[in-house]
Design an enzyme around this catalytic site. Structure first.
Site, PDB file in Angstrom:
ATOM      1  CB  SER A 128      -0.817  -0.040   1.144  1.00 12.51           C
ATOM      2  OG  SER A 128      -1.729   1.380   1.095  1.00 12.51           O
ATOM      3  CE  LYS A 148      -3.012  -2.545  -0.270  1.00 11.84           C
ATOM      4  NZ  LYS A 148      -3.933  -2.235  -1.110  1.00 11.84           N
ATOM      5  CG  HIS A 194      -4.743  -1.076   3.741  1.00  9.75           C
ATOM      6  ND1 HIS A 194      -4.996  -0.441   2.539  1.00  9.75           N
ATOM      7  CD2 HIS A 194      -3.924  -0.112   4.540  1.00  9.75           C
ATOM      8  CE1 HIS A 194      -4.357   0.813   2.595  1.00  9.75           C
ATOM      9  NE2 HIS A 194      -3.801   0.862   3.759  1.00  9.75           N
ATOM     10  CG  ASN A 195      -7.296  -1.818  -0.337  1.00  8.12           C
ATOM     11  OD1 ASN A 195      -6.298  -1.416   0.359  1.00  8.12           O
ATOM     12  ND2 ASN A 195      -7.522  -1.725  -1.704  1.00  8.12           N
ATOM     13  CD  GLU A 234      -7.706   3.010   0.105  1.00 11.19           C
ATOM     14  OE1 GLU A 234      -6.426   2.250   0.399  1.00 11.19           O
ATOM     15  OE2 GLU A 234      -8.064   2.763  -1.123  1.00 11.19           O
TER      16      GLU A 234
HETATM   17  C1  6PG Z   1      -3.370   1.338  -1.789  1.00  9.66           C
HETATM   18  C2  6PG Z   1      -4.687   1.550  -2.384  1.00  9.66           C
HETATM   19  C3  6PG Z   1      -4.335   0.819  -3.616  1.00  9.66           C
HETATM   20  C4  6PG Z   1      -5.500   1.310  -4.738  1.00  9.66           C
HETATM   21  C5  6PG Z   1      -6.920   0.957  -4.148  1.00  9.66           C
HETATM   22  C6  6PG Z   1      -8.021   1.923  -4.873  1.00  9.66           C
HETATM   23  O1  6PG Z   1      -3.436   0.789  -0.441  1.00  9.66           O
HETATM   24  O2  6PG Z   1      -2.358   1.799  -2.147  1.00  9.66           O
HETATM   25  O3  6PG Z   1      -5.506   0.853  -1.743  1.00  9.66           O
HETATM   26  O4  6PG Z   1      -4.532  -0.510  -3.475  1.00  9.66           O
HETATM   27  O5  6PG Z   1      -5.585   2.667  -4.672  1.00  9.66           O
HETATM   28  O6  6PG Z   1      -7.048  -0.385  -4.656  1.00  9.66           O
HETATM   29  O7  6PG Z   1      -9.129   1.174  -4.937  1.00  9.66           O
HETATM   30  P1  6PG Z   1     -10.552   1.505  -5.501  1.00  9.66           P
HETATM   31  O8  6PG Z   1      -9.910   1.756  -6.949  1.00  9.66           O
HETATM   32  O9  6PG Z   1     -11.347   0.055  -5.224  1.00  9.66           O
HETATM   33  O10 6PG Z   1     -10.882   2.827  -4.960  1.00  9.66           O
END
Ligand code: 6PG
Length: 478
Positions: free
Chosen positions: A128, A183, A186-187, A190
Site C-alpha cells: 500500500s 491488505k 486495509h482497503n 480505506e
Molecule cells: C493502496 C490503495 C491501492 C488502490 C486501491 C484503490 O493501498 O495503495 O488501496 O491499492 O489505490 O485499490 O481502490 P479502489 O479503486 O477500489 O478505490
C-alpha cells in the site's frame, strides 16, 4: 554478479518498486512482456542503481541469484496466473515468487498450494501507498511460509516505509493468503475512512455553511490533532484546489460518481461469509455504488425533503467541532470492525495474525497511515487479547467523551436531509454493542413463530419451541 531480486511487470507500481530496491543497494533484474518498457526504465532511471535488463523469461530467471526471488507486478486475476504458468517451470525448489498485486486472498491460497507442491514458495503480499509509496517506501503485508519471510524479510524491511520509532512498516502476516487478506481489509478500512471524510465535508458545507476553501482550512487544522493522517491531509489539498479551466472549486467540477476496483466489495463479501458486522465498510461500498446509479438519482431528484439551513459564525464553528468528534468516534468504530474482521479471518484460516503487528505496519507508508494507528498499536501491545478496540480503556474513554456531539451530528444530518450513512451506521453499531438487551429477541421469537426455528431462554438453559398454532404451550426442542 547476479540479481538479488527480479521484477516482472513494469507498469508504474512494478517500475517504482524495482527502483526502490535498486536505490536501496540491491541488484534488480527487470522483465516485461514488451521489452520496450524494460529499456525505457533503464534509460530513464538506470543511474539510480544496479539493474539487469532482460528480454526473455529464460534470461530473466537466469539472471537471478539462487534461491531466486521473483516479484510479479501484473494485474490481479488471470494475468497473474498466466505469468505464474510462464515462470514456474523455469524455477527450482526453494525459489520464491512474490505477487505484489491486489489479489483476492482465495486466489493466493490456491496459488500457494499449487506452487508448494513444486517446492516453490509463493508469497502473496499487500503493498500500500500508491505510486509514491512504491518508490519511496510502502507498507508491505506479506503472507506465505515462514521460510520465505527469512529470505525476503530483510529486503522488504529495507524498502518499506519506517514508522516514527524507526521500525519498518512490513512484517510477516501469516501463511498463504494472510497478507492479501490483511491488505483487503486495509482497503475496506480505506473506503470507510474516505466515506466518513466525505460525510464530514458534506455536513460542514450544507449544515455548517462553509466553502470548500474554508473546509480545507478546517481539515488542515484537524490534521494537527488526533485525526492527523494522510487521507485528511490530501482532503485539505483537494478542497483548497480550484479548477484551472473554470476557476471553480475543483470538488465542484468532478462528476459525483465514485468508482471502485473491488477490494472494498471483497471485504464486505467475506465479512458476510464470516458473520462479521463491518457496517461502516459496507455503507462506504454502498455509498459509492449508489452514487453511480445516475438514473435512479435522476428519478428521485424531486422527492420531498428538508433543505439544510446553513449555520453562521460561532454556531458554525461549534458545529465543526462536533463534526470532528463524530468523525473521530466513527473512525474508532470502523477500525474496531476492520480489526474484528482480521481476527475472524485469522481464526477461520488458522493464520495466527498478530493484530498489534498489523496496526504497527500501517503506521506509515500506506493510504490509511495515521497518528491514530500508533494508538491502536499501543492498545494491542498492552493487551494482545483485546476482545475489541472498544474494550481498550483509552478508546472507550474517547468515544464516551465524543458521543454527545456524535449524536448531535447524526441528528443534524437527519434533520437537514444530508445523507450520513457512515456516521449513522457507526453510531448504531456502538449503541447496539453497548445495549443490555437487543430486539434480536423479537426477531428470534418471530422465527420460532413462522418456522419453528426454536429459541433459547434468557433465564435457563435449553432449546425451546412454542406451539404458536395450537395452545401456545412451550415445549422442549433440545
Ligand atoms: C493502496 C490503495 C491501492 C488502490 C486501491 C484503490 O493501498 O495503495 O488501496 O491499492 O489505490 O485499490 O481502490 P479502489 O479503486 O477500489 O478505490
Amino acid at each position: 554478479g547476479k540479481a538479488d531480486i527480479g521484477v516482472t511487470g513494469l507498469a508504474v507500481m512494478g517500475s517504482n518498486l524495482a527502483r526502490n530496491f535498486a536505490r536501496n543497494g540491491y541488484t534488480v533484474a527487470l522483465h516485461n512482456r514488451t521489452a520496450a518498457r524494460t529499456r525505457a526504465l533503464v534509460a530513464d532511471h538506470g543511474d539510480e542503481g544496479s539493474f539487469v535488463a532482460t528480454e526473455s523469461p529464460e534470461d530473466f530467471v537466469a539472471a537471478l541469484e539462487r534461491p531466486r526471488r521473483l516479484m510479479v507486478m501484473v494485474k490481479a486475476g488471470e494475468p497473474t496466473d498466466a505469468v505464474i504458468r510462464q515462470f514456474a517451470p523455469l524455477l527450482e525448489e526453494g525459489d520464491v515468487i512474490i505477487d505484489g498485486g491486489n489479489a483476492h486472498f482465495e486466489d493466493t491460497r490456491r496459488r500457494e498450494r499449487e506452487l508448494r507442491e513444486q517446492g516453490i514458495h509463493f508469497v502473496g503480499t499487500g503493498i500500500s501507498g500508491g505510486e509514491e509509496g512504491a518508490l519511496n517506501g510502502p507498507s508491505i503485508m506479506p503472507g506465505g511460509s515462514a521460510e520465505s519471510w527469512q529470505s525476503l524479510g530483510p529486503m522488504l524491511e529495507k524498502i518499506s516505509a519506517k514508522a516514527q520509532d524507526g521500525s519498518p512498516c512490513t512484517a510477516h502476516m501469516g501463511p498463504d493468503g494472510a497478507g492479501h487478506y490483511v491488505k483487503m481489509v486495509h482497503n475496506g478500512i480505506e473506503y470507510a475512512d474516505m466515506q466518513l471524510i466525505a460525510e464530514a465535508y458534506d455536513l460542514l458545507r450544507s449544515v455548517g455553511g462553509y466553502s470548500p476553501a474554508q473546509i480545507a482550512e478546517i481539515f488542515h487544522t484537524w490534521n494537527t490533532g488526533r485525526l492527523d493522517s494522510y487521507l485528511i491531509e490530501i482532503t485539505a489539498e483537494v478542497l483548497a484546489h480550484d479548477d484551472d479551466a473554470t476557476g471553480r472549486p475543483f470538488v465542484d467540477i468532478v462528476l459525483d460518481q465514485a468508482e471502485q476496483k473491488g477490494t472494498g466489495r471483497w471485504t464486505v463479501q467475506i465479512a458476510l461469509d464470516l458473520g462479521v458486522p463491518v457496517s461502516g465498510i459496507a455503507e462506504a461500498v454502498f455509498a459509492r455504488s449508489l452514487s453511480g446509479h445516475r438514473d435512479l438519482r435522476d428519478a428521485a431528484h424531486g422527492l420531498p425533503g428538508p433543505r439544510a439551513k446553513a449555520l453562521h459564525g460561532a454556531e458554525a464553528a461549534a458545529f465543526a467541532d462536533k463534526v470532528e468528534q463524530a468523525l473521530y468516534a466513527s473512525k474508532i468504530v470502523s477500525y474496531t470492525q476492520g480489526f474484528h474482521q482480521i481476527q475472524a479471518g485469522s481464526d477461520t484460516y488458522d493464520w495466527g495474525v498478530d493484530l498489534g503487528r498489523v496496526a504497527a505496519i500501517w503506521r506509515n507508508g500506506c493510504i490509511i497511515r495515521a497518528a491514530f494507528l500508533d494508538r491502536i498499536t499501543a492498545a494491542y501491545r498492552a493487551r494482545p487479547d483485546l476482545p475489541s478496540l472498544l474494550s481498550d480503556r483509552h478508546f472507550a474513554e474517547e468515544i464516551g467523551a465524543a458521543q454527545d456531539d456524535w449524536r448531535a451530528v447524526v441528528a443534524a444530518a437527519a434533520a437537514g436531509g444530508v445523507p450520513a450513512p457512515g456516521f449513522s451506521a457507526a453510531l448504531a453499531y456502538y449503541d447496539a454493542l453497548r445495549a443490555e438487551r437487543l430486539p434480536a429477541a423479537l426477531t428470534q421469537a418471530q422465527r420460532d413463530f413462522f418456522g419453528a426455528h426454536t429459541y433459547r431462554r434468557a433465564d435457563r438453559d435449553g432449546v425451546f419451541h412454542t406451539l404458536w398454532g395450537g395452545d401456545r404451550r412451550e415445549v422442549d426442542a433440545g
